[in-house]
Design a protein around this motif. Structure first.
Motif, PDB file in Angstrom:
ATOM      1  N   ALA A   1       0.869  -1.189   0.000  1.00 59.78           N
ATOM      2  CA  ALA A   1       0.000   0.000   0.000  1.00 59.78           C
ATOM      3  C   ALA A   1       0.904   1.237   0.000  1.00 59.78           C
ATOM      4  O   ALA A   1       1.913   1.276   0.701  1.00 59.78           O
ATOM      5  N   HIS A   2       0.529   2.237  -0.781  1.00 67.05           N
ATOM      6  CA  HIS A   2       1.471   3.339  -1.041  1.00 67.05           C
ATOM      7  C   HIS A   2       1.221   4.576  -0.188  1.00 67.05           C
ATOM      8  O   HIS A   2       2.080   5.439  -0.103  1.00 67.05           O
ATOM      9  N   GLY A   3       0.017   4.705   0.377  1.00 72.17           N
ATOM     10  CA  GLY A   3      -0.412   5.991   0.913  1.00 72.17           C
ATOM     11  C   GLY A   3       0.519   6.583   1.958  1.00 72.17           C
ATOM     12  O   GLY A   3       1.046   7.685   1.787  1.00 72.17           O
ATOM     13  N   LEU A   4       0.727   5.872   3.076  1.00 70.10           N
ATOM     14  CA  LEU A   4       1.502   6.450   4.177  1.00 70.10           C
ATOM     15  C   LEU A   4       2.958   6.654   3.798  1.00 70.10           C
ATOM     16  O   LEU A   4       3.574   7.649   4.194  1.00 70.10           O
ATOM     17  N   SER A   5       3.521   5.711   3.025  1.00 68.56           N
ATOM     18  CA  SER A   5       4.933   5.891   2.678  1.00 68.56           C
ATOM     19  C   SER A   5       5.084   7.090   1.736  1.00 68.56           C
ATOM     20  O   SER A   5       6.016   7.888   1.868  1.00 68.56           O
ATOM     21  N   TRP A   6       4.136   7.259   0.811  1.00 67.07           N
ATOM     22  CA  TRP A   6       4.188   8.426  -0.086  1.00 67.07           C
ATOM     23  C   TRP A   6       4.048   9.707   0.725  1.00 67.07           C
ATOM     24  O   TRP A   6       4.805  10.676   0.533  1.00 67.07           O
ATOM     25  N   LEU A   7       3.075   9.723   1.662  1.00 66.30           N
ATOM     26  CA  LEU A   7       2.814  10.933   2.449  1.00 66.30           C
ATOM     27  C   LEU A   7       4.031  11.305   3.304  1.00 66.30           C
ATOM     28  O   LEU A   7       4.422  12.485   3.367  1.00 66.30           O
ATOM     29  N   ALA A   8       4.627  10.302   3.953  1.00 70.75           N
ATOM     30  CA  ALA A   8       5.796  10.572   4.793  1.00 70.75           C
ATOM     31  C   ALA A   8       6.925  11.173   3.948  1.00 70.75           C
ATOM     32  O   ALA A   8       7.580  12.145   4.356  1.00 70.75           O
ATOM     33  N   ASP A   9       7.111  10.617   2.772  1.00 69.59           N
ATOM     34  CA  ASP A   9       8.157  11.111   1.877  1.00 69.59           C
ATOM     35  C   ASP A   9       7.836  12.534   1.413  1.00 69.59           C
ATOM     36  O   ASP A   9       8.699  13.424   1.425  1.00 69.59           O
ATOM     37  N   TYR A  10       6.576  12.770   1.036  1.00 71.51           N
ATOM     38  CA  TYR A  10       6.150  14.102   0.556  1.00 71.51           C
ATOM     39  C   TYR A  10       6.393  15.154   1.643  1.00 71.51           C
ATOM     40  O   TYR A  10       6.934  16.228   1.377  1.00 71.51           O
TER      41      TYR A  10
ATOM     42  N   ILE B   1       8.638   5.191   8.312  1.00 75.24           N
ATOM     43  CA  ILE B   1       7.414   5.987   8.098  1.00 75.24           C
ATOM     44  C   ILE B   1       6.996   6.654   9.406  1.00 75.24           C
ATOM     45  O   ILE B   1       6.697   7.856   9.447  1.00 75.24           O
ATOM     46  N   LEU B   2       6.999   5.901  10.498  1.00 77.94           N
ATOM     47  CA  LEU B   2       6.527   6.449  11.777  1.00 77.94           C
ATOM     48  C   LEU B   2       7.432   7.580  12.252  1.00 77.94           C
ATOM     49  O   LEU B   2       6.937   8.580  12.788  1.00 77.94           O
ATOM     50  N   SER B   3       8.744   7.468  12.051  1.00 79.65           N
ATOM     51  CA  SER B   3       9.585   8.566  12.538  1.00 79.65           C
ATOM     52  C   SER B   3       9.384   9.813  11.687  1.00 79.65           C
ATOM     53  O   SER B   3       9.398  10.935  12.211  1.00 79.65           O
ATOM     54  N   LEU B   4       9.116   9.652  10.388  1.00 83.55           N
ATOM     55  CA  LEU B   4       8.808  10.828   9.560  1.00 83.55           C
ATOM     56  C   LEU B   4       7.471  11.451   9.960  1.00 83.55           C
ATOM     57  O   LEU B   4       7.336  12.674  10.044  1.00 83.55           O
ATOM     58  N   LEU B   5       6.466  10.615  10.241  1.00 84.75           N
ATOM     59  CA  LEU B   5       5.158  11.144  10.658  1.00 84.75           C
ATOM     60  C   LEU B   5       5.286  11.865  12.007  1.00 84.75           C
ATOM     61  O   LEU B   5       4.689  12.921  12.220  1.00 84.75           O
ATOM     62  N   ALA B   6       6.075  11.284  12.924  1.00 90.88           N
ATOM     63  CA  ALA B   6       6.263  11.922  14.242  1.00 90.88           C
ATOM     64  C   ALA B   6       6.911  13.286  14.082  1.00 90.88           C
ATOM     65  O   ALA B   6       6.503  14.256  14.734  1.00 90.88           O
ATOM     66  N   ALA B   7       7.895  13.375  13.194  1.00 91.93           N
ATOM     67  CA  ALA B   7       8.600  14.649  13.002  1.00 91.93           C
ATOM     68  C   ALA B   7       7.649  15.725  12.485  1.00 91.93           C
ATOM     69  O   ALA B   7       7.822  16.908  12.763  1.00 91.93           O
TER      70      ALA B   7
ATOM     71  N   ALA C   1       3.964   3.271  17.043  1.00 87.31           N
ATOM     72  CA  ALA C   1       3.699   4.701  16.821  1.00 87.31           C
ATOM     73  C   ALA C   1       3.843   5.472  18.126  1.00 87.31           C
ATOM     74  O   ALA C   1       4.407   6.572  18.150  1.00 87.31           O
ATOM     75  N   GLN C   2       3.364   4.895  19.225  1.00 94.73           N
ATOM     76  CA  GLN C   2       3.521   5.545  20.530  1.00 94.73           C
ATOM     77  C   GLN C   2       5.004   5.715  20.857  1.00 94.73           C
ATOM     78  O   GLN C   2       5.446   6.786  21.275  1.00 94.73           O
ATOM     79  N   THR C   3       5.771   4.667  20.638  1.00 97.32           N
ATOM     80  CA  THR C   3       7.213   4.731  20.933  1.00 97.32           C
ATOM     81  C   THR C   3       7.901   5.774  20.051  1.00 97.32           C
ATOM     82  O   THR C   3       8.803   6.484  20.506  1.00 97.32           O
ATOM     83  N   ALA C   4       7.450   5.887  18.800  1.00 95.55           N
ATOM     84  CA  ALA C   4       8.068   6.843  17.873  1.00 95.55           C
ATOM     85  C   ALA C   4       7.649   8.285  18.165  1.00 95.55           C
ATOM     86  O   ALA C   4       8.200   9.219  17.584  1.00 95.55           O
ATOM     87  N   GLY C   5       6.644   8.473  19.034  1.00 97.49           N
ATOM     88  CA  GLY C   5       6.186   9.823  19.363  1.00 97.49           C
ATOM     89  C   GLY C   5       5.117  10.362  18.432  1.00 97.49           C
ATOM     90  O   GLY C   5       4.892  11.571  18.365  1.00 97.49           O
TER      91      GLY C   5
END
Ligand SMILES: [Zn+2]
Length: 426
Positions: A233-242, A271-277, A312-316
């Motif tokens: 599935a592409h959504g979250l990885s694309w979004l994190a990269d964008y 992905i989770l560390s990019l979303l956390a940032a 996700a909790q651990t990644a913040g």
């Protein structure tokens, strides 16, 4: 326990047990648990929160009962709710439910939509919900009737947020994407842009149009994204990269994110560390994911279908739990009670410390809106809005906790109690 009078605002509540996550640092403990609190109210706001002292006779005494700040329902579908009796899918899974929904739309008159949405909001308010975000399906680039009708619902005790839920294909044309975003932006407060992003409709150019149109109209986003178990599935990885390459001024919630649980651990961590940032909030929807993922007639599901909440909790990453669909083609059950959602998550996700820590997953308004809170809920100056759970305790909760007293702006507004518990308490 004597109940407070509904007609008179309370001076405050004595001896109430609040969860550890919302108490200030240094709050005293007894046998490892926070001591109970005294809350004083002033004109519907919290005036003070202090450790319990006996003999404050002007306060209503809760005798150590558990309480939380007003609950939130971060993800509902008020346009579809309560349609299961007339529209039941014949096969399991997400895509069959979507097809059944389109057949049910013939019944969606203004009266039908209003009556079902009102019922959902009334149930939520009685359960202690003070803020509810509903997604509303869009069927072309113009706002649907449900968007308009729910926007005109009379003001209730629940703050209602609307998210325009359009399939990603609607954003393939940049002009159409802009028309949708503009209509949302011109719909007033508490309106967000959304989208259904799935490997069955994946289109990176449409994703870019969606993000750019939201930016242009200064909209926050709440995306149905990767509601599937496909490891590609592409959504979250694309979004994190964008987001790591492009500034986005608004706040983003990602609902579902089931596919994170299917790919590699390393990919999920990245992905989770990019979303956390980027302070992107992840909203897990355990009830519908358990029902709709890995769903095949006559076969016991092998996978849970829920996003990686603990990682996700651990990644913040800010996190919330939502009910998603209630009594419609997607989910035949449901109650608009966030405690039911948390109970489901307790078992499906193997949560621990549920009252003192994980109850935040159904209360955290800042995670929903992305607005940095001035202070924790129930600190001085914030709304005196609480939910009290008579007859429960920190080991029992959230099970066997349907009894409820809802305090809004310092006044008892809803009560659901049982005589058996009242006599036990007294
Ligand atoms: Zn949903």
């Amino acid at each position: 326990m004597n109940l407070p009078d509904t007609a008179t605002p309370l001076n405050g509540i004595a001896n109430v047990r609040l969860p550890a996550w919302l108490l200030p640092a240094g709050w005293p403990l007894q046998a490892g648990e926070p001591v109970t609190a005294d809350l004083r109210f002033d004109a519907g706001k919290i005036a003070s929160v202090t450790p319990y002292q006996p003999d404050q006779n002007d306060l209503w005494n809760a005798h150590g009962t558990l309480a939380l700040p007003g609950l939130i329902e971060p993800h509902a579908h008020l346009d579809k709710t309560f349609t299961i009796a007339r529209s039941r899918p014949s096969t399991p899974g997400l895509l069959a439910a979507i097809e059944t929904l389109h057949q049910d739309r013939q019944h969606w008159t203004a009266d039908d939509l209003r009556q079902r949405a009102r019922k959902g909001l009334a149930w939520a308010a009685a359960n202690g919900v003070t803020r509810l975000r509903t997604h509303i399906d869009w069927f072309d680039v113009a706002p649907p009737l449900a968007w308009l009708e729910l926007g005109e619902m009379p003001h209730t005790s629940v703050t209602l947020e609307r998210v325009a839920l359009a399939p990603l294909s609607f954003f393939a044309d940049a002009g159409a994407a802009d028309r949708i975003a503009r209509a949302v932006a011109e719909s007033g407060k508490h309106c967000l842009l959304g989208g259904f992003i799935h490997s069955s409709n994946w289109d990176p150019a449409a994703m870019r149009n969606l993000m750019q149109s939201a930016s242009r109209w200064k909209l926050n986003l709440d995306l149905h994204i990767d509601e599937e178990l496909s490891p590609v599935a592409h959504g979250l990885s694309w979004l994190a990269d964008y987001l790591s390459q492009t500034d986005f001024s608004g706040h983003i919630c990602c609902s579902h994110g089931c596919a994170l649980a299917s790919g590699s651990e390393q990919q999920a961590q990245e992905i989770l560390s990019l979303l956390a940032a980027q302070r992107v909030t992840l909203i897990a929807l355990p009830m519908t994911n358990l029902l709709l993922q890995d769903a095949v007639t006559g076969r016991t599901p092998r996978q849970r279908g829920i996003t990686l909440l603990k990682e996700a909790q651990t990644a913040g990453v800010p996190l919330l739990l939502g009910c998603d669909n209630v009594q419609d083609a997607f989910c035949p059950a449901g109650s608009y009670d966030p405690l039911d959602t948390l109970t489901c998550a307790l078992f499906a996700l193997q949560l621990d410390n549920v009252f003192d820590q994980q109850s935040r997953l159904i209360c955290d308004v800042a995670a929903l809106t992305g607005e940095a809170p001035a202070a924790l809920p129930l600190s001085p100056g914030s709304d005196a809005s609480l939910v009290i759970f008579p007859g429960s305790d920190s080991l029992t909760w959230p099970l066997h906790s349907a009894a409820r007293l809802v305090i809004r702006h310092g006044r008892l507004t809803h009560q659901r109690t049982w005589n058996q518990e009242l006599s036990h308490e007294s």
